[in-house]
Design a protein around this motif. Structure first.
Motif, mmCIF file in Angstrom:
data_model
loop_
_atom_site.group_PDB
_atom_site.id
_atom_site.type_symbol
_atom_site.label_atom_id
_atom_site.label_comp_id
_atom_site.label_asym_id
_atom_site.label_seq_id
_atom_site.Cartn_x
_atom_site.Cartn_y
_atom_site.Cartn_z
ATOM 1 N N GLN A 22 -2.003 54.096 -9.311
ATOM 2 C CA GLN A 22 -3.193 54.500 -10.032
ATOM 3 C C GLN A 22 -3.007 54.381 -11.546
ATOM 4 O O GLN A 22 -3.965 54.176 -12.278
ATOM 5 N N SER A 23 -1.780 54.511 -12.012
ATOM 6 C CA SER A 23 -1.534 54.439 -13.445
ATOM 7 C C SER A 23 -1.379 53.009 -13.941
ATOM 8 O O SER A 23 -1.391 52.760 -15.136
ATOM 9 N N ALA A 24 -1.219 52.046 -13.006
ATOM 10 C CA ALA A 24 -1.071 50.657 -13.392
ATOM 11 C C ALA A 24 -2.390 50.125 -13.950
ATOM 12 O O ALA A 24 -3.472 50.491 -13.494
ATOM 13 N N THR A 25 -2.305 49.258 -14.936
ATOM 14 C CA THR A 25 -3.489 48.626 -15.498
ATOM 15 C C THR A 25 -3.975 47.538 -14.549
ATOM 16 O O THR A 25 -3.199 46.674 -14.131
ATOM 17 N N ALA A 26 -5.244 47.580 -14.194
ATOM 18 C CA ALA A 26 -5.811 46.601 -13.267
ATOM 19 C C ALA A 26 -6.137 45.307 -14.003
ATOM 20 O O ALA A 26 -6.682 45.327 -15.116
ATOM 21 N N LEU A 27 -5.803 44.184 -13.389
ATOM 22 C CA LEU A 27 -6.105 42.863 -13.942
ATOM 23 C C LEU A 27 -6.819 42.064 -12.862
ATOM 24 O O LEU A 27 -6.271 41.841 -11.779
ATOM 25 N N SER A 28 -8.032 41.620 -13.148
ATOM 26 C CA SER A 28 -8.847 40.912 -12.165
ATOM 27 C C SER A 28 -8.831 39.409 -12.434
ATOM 28 O O SER A 28 -9.067 38.970 -13.555
ATOM 29 N N VAL A 29 -8.565 38.640 -11.372
ATOM 30 C CA VAL A 29 -8.539 37.179 -11.451
ATOM 31 C C VAL A 29 -9.493 36.644 -10.384
ATOM 32 O O VAL A 29 -9.453 37.087 -9.237
ATOM 33 N N SER A 30 -10.373 35.691 -10.755
ATOM 34 C CA SER A 30 -11.319 35.159 -9.771
ATOM 35 C C SER A 30 -11.611 33.694 -10.065
ATOM 36 O O SER A 30 -11.349 33.200 -11.157
ATOM 37 N N GLY A 31 -12.163 33.010 -9.041
ATOM 38 C CA GLY A 31 -12.598 31.641 -9.277
ATOM 39 C C GLY A 31 -12.249 30.654 -8.185
ATOM 40 O O GLY A 31 -12.430 30.929 -6.999
ATOM 41 N N SER A 32 -11.718 29.517 -8.578
ATOM 42 C CA SER A 32 -11.513 28.344 -7.734
ATOM 43 C C SER A 32 -10.807 28.654 -6.418
ATOM 44 O O SER A 32 -9.748 29.287 -6.394
ATOM 45 N N THR A 33 -11.376 28.148 -5.317
ATOM 46 C CA THR A 33 -10.702 28.306 -4.026
ATOM 47 C C THR A 33 -9.526 27.345 -3.894
ATOM 48 O O THR A 33 -8.663 27.540 -3.034
ATOM 49 N N ASN A 185 -12.573 24.873 0.181
ATOM 50 C CA ASN A 185 -11.700 23.848 0.750
ATOM 51 C C ASN A 185 -11.378 24.152 2.207
ATOM 52 O O ASN A 185 -11.306 23.259 3.043
ATOM 53 N N ALA A 186 -11.146 25.429 2.504
ATOM 54 C CA ALA A 186 -10.798 25.825 3.871
ATOM 55 C C ALA A 186 -11.914 25.488 4.851
ATOM 56 O O ALA A 186 -11.658 25.051 5.986
ATOM 57 N N GLU A 187 -13.161 25.664 4.422
ATOM 58 C CA GLU A 187 -14.290 25.337 5.293
ATOM 59 C C GLU A 187 -14.390 23.833 5.524
ATOM 60 O O GLU A 187 -14.707 23.381 6.633
ATOM 61 N N GLY A 200 -14.571 14.204 4.213
ATOM 62 C CA GLY A 200 -14.766 15.236 3.207
ATOM 63 C C GLY A 200 -13.718 15.111 2.125
ATOM 64 O O GLY A 200 -12.797 14.298 2.221
ATOM 65 N N TYR A 201 -13.849 15.921 1.085
ATOM 66 C CA TYR A 201 -12.877 15.908 -0.007
ATOM 67 C C TYR A 201 -12.401 17.324 -0.267
ATOM 68 O O TYR A 201 -13.154 18.292 -0.151
ATOM 69 N N LEU A 202 -11.121 17.451 -0.612
ATOM 70 C CA LEU A 202 -10.511 18.762 -0.812
ATOM 71 C C LEU A 202 -9.195 18.622 -1.550
ATOM 72 O O LEU A 202 -8.718 17.506 -1.790
ATOM 73 N N GLY A 203 -8.605 19.765 -1.942
ATOM 74 C CA GLY A 203 -7.389 19.761 -2.740
ATOM 75 C C GLY A 203 -6.164 19.300 -1.972
ATOM 76 O O GLY A 203 -6.095 19.400 -0.739
ATOM 77 N N LEU A 204 -5.170 18.836 -2.719
ATOM 78 C CA LEU A 204 -3.949 18.270 -2.136
ATOM 79 C C LEU A 204 -3.246 19.242 -1.201
ATOM 80 O O LEU A 204 -2.783 18.854 -0.121
ATOM 81 N N ASN A 205 -3.138 20.514 -1.601
ATOM 82 C CA ASN A 205 -2.369 21.439 -0.790
ATOM 83 C C ASN A 205 -3.012 21.717 0.562
ATOM 84 O O ASN A 205 -2.359 22.217 1.472
ATOM 85 N N TYR A 206 -4.277 21.359 0.726
ATOM 86 C CA TYR A 206 -4.946 21.554 2.008
ATOM 87 C C TYR A 206 -4.693 20.392 2.977
ATOM 88 O O TYR A 206 -5.090 20.465 4.137
#
Length: 275
Positions: A22-33, A185-187, A200-206
Motif C-alpha cells: 500500500q505504501s508503494a508508489t503506483a505506476l501505470s503502463v498501458s498501450g500496445s498489445t 495480435n493474440a486474436e 493476417g499480420y502480427l508482431g514477430l514474437n507471436y
C-alpha cells in the motif's frame, strides 16, 4: 513453535506485506498489445527486485496508451509505432517523449494449409492486392481454389498503422479486402490457426513459437537475424512514451526496461534487443 504462534506470525507477515504494497508508489503502463508481453514481464521482474514502486500493465493498443498518458490516466504508454503528428496536435501542452525499448517486425502469416499448398512468399504487390480486395482467391497466388479470409487490426492498433504505412503506402490507407478486424495480435493468431484459408499480420514474437507460419515478404523471411541486418523490410521500433518529462518512478522503470535485465527479457520473448 506452536501452531498458534505460527498462525500469528503468518498474520503479522501478511499485514506487513500489505502495508508495504500500500505504501508503494503506483505506476501505470498501458498501450500496445505487441509490447504488452514485454512490458508485463518487465513489470513483474521490476516489482520483485524493489518495493518502492508497483508497476501495473494493461493493453488496449498504441493509440489508447498514447491517449492515456496525454490525459493523465497512465504514466507510461507502450507503442509499436511512433507518436503521430495528429496526436501531438491534439495534446500540445507537453511534448511526448519516446524511449526506444526493442526492435520488432510486422510479419505476414497464413494458415498452415495455405502454406502447405505453396503460398510461402508474397510480394508487396501481392499483399496490397489482397488487402485492397483485388485478389480474393488463393488460386491466383499459386495456392488451392479457396476464398482468402483476410484478417486486419482495429483502428488504434500500432501494428495496423505500421502495416498500412509500410505495405499499403499510408498509415490512413483503406483496406476494403479485409474480412474481419481484430483487437490484438493474440486474436489474429487464434483466427489464423483456426482457419485453413486465412492471412493476417502480427508482431514477430507471436510467430516465433512455432504455432504460426510466417511467410517470406519480398523474398525475405522475418527473423531476429534479418531484422538485425536490415534485409527484412517490415522491421519497426517498439517504444515507451511519457507525456512531458518522466517522473522519477517512470524513469526508474524505463531504465530497467532498457538496461541489461530488461533487454534479456526482450530477447527471451522474441524481440530484438536495442543493445
Amino acid at each position: 513453535m506452536s501452531k498458534t504462534s505460527k498462525t500469528v506470525l503468518a498474520g503479522v507477515l501478511m499485514v506487513a506485506f500489505l502495508a508495504a504494497a500500500q505504501s508503494a508508489t503506483a505506476l501505470s503502463v498501458s498501450g500496445s498489445t505487441t509490447v504488452l508481453p514485454f512490458g508485463a514481464v518487465c513489470a513483474e521482474e521490476f516489482n520483485a527486485v524493489q518495493s518502492a514502486i508497483h508497476v501495473s500493465v494493461t493493453g488496449g493498443g498504441s493509440g489508447v496508451g498514447i491517449k492515456n498518458v496525454a490525459e493523465g490516466n497512465s504514466d507510461v504508454a507502450m507503442a509499436s509505432r511512433h507518436v503521430k503528428d495528429s496526436e501531438k496536435e491534439a495534446y500540445p501542452d507537453e511534448e511526448f517523449v519516446e524511449i526506444l525499448v526493442a526492435y520488432d517486425a510486422v510479419c505476414i502469416a497464413v494458415s498452415q494449409a495455405v502454406y502447405d499448398a505453396g503460398v510461402t512468399d508474397l510480394s508487396q504487390e501481392d499483399v496490397q492486392a489482397i488487402y485492397n480486395g483485388d485478389i480474393t482467391n488463393w488460386a491466383d497466388l499459386g495456392g488451392d481454389d479457396a476464398r482468402i479470409y483476410v484478417l486486419g487490426r482495429e483502428v488504434g492498433s500500432g501494428t495496423r498503422d505500421t502495416f498500412n504505412e509500410m505495405v499499403m503506402g499510408s498509415a490512413e490507407a483503406e483496406t476494403p479486402g479485409v474480412t474481419t478486424n481484430h483487437g490484438s495480435n493474440a486474436e489474429i493468431k487464434t483466427a489464423i490457426t483456426r482457419s485453413d484459408k486465412a492471412i493476417g499480420y502480427l508482431g514477430l514474437n507471436y510467430v516465433l513459437d512455432g504455432d504460426l507460419v510466417a511467410i517470406a515478404f519480398e523474398g525475405v523471411s522475418p527473423s531476429v537475424e534479418t531484422i538485425k541486418d536490415g534485409s527484412y523490410s517490415l522491421a519497426r521500433d517498439l517504444i515507451m512514451v511519457t507525456y512531458g518529462e518522466a517522473t522519477p518512478e517512470a524513469r526508474a522503470f524505463l531504465e530497467f526496461v532498457t538496461g541489461d535485465d530488461g533487454q534479456v527479457i526482450a530477447e527471451e520473448l522474441g524481440f530484438v534487443s536495442i543493445n
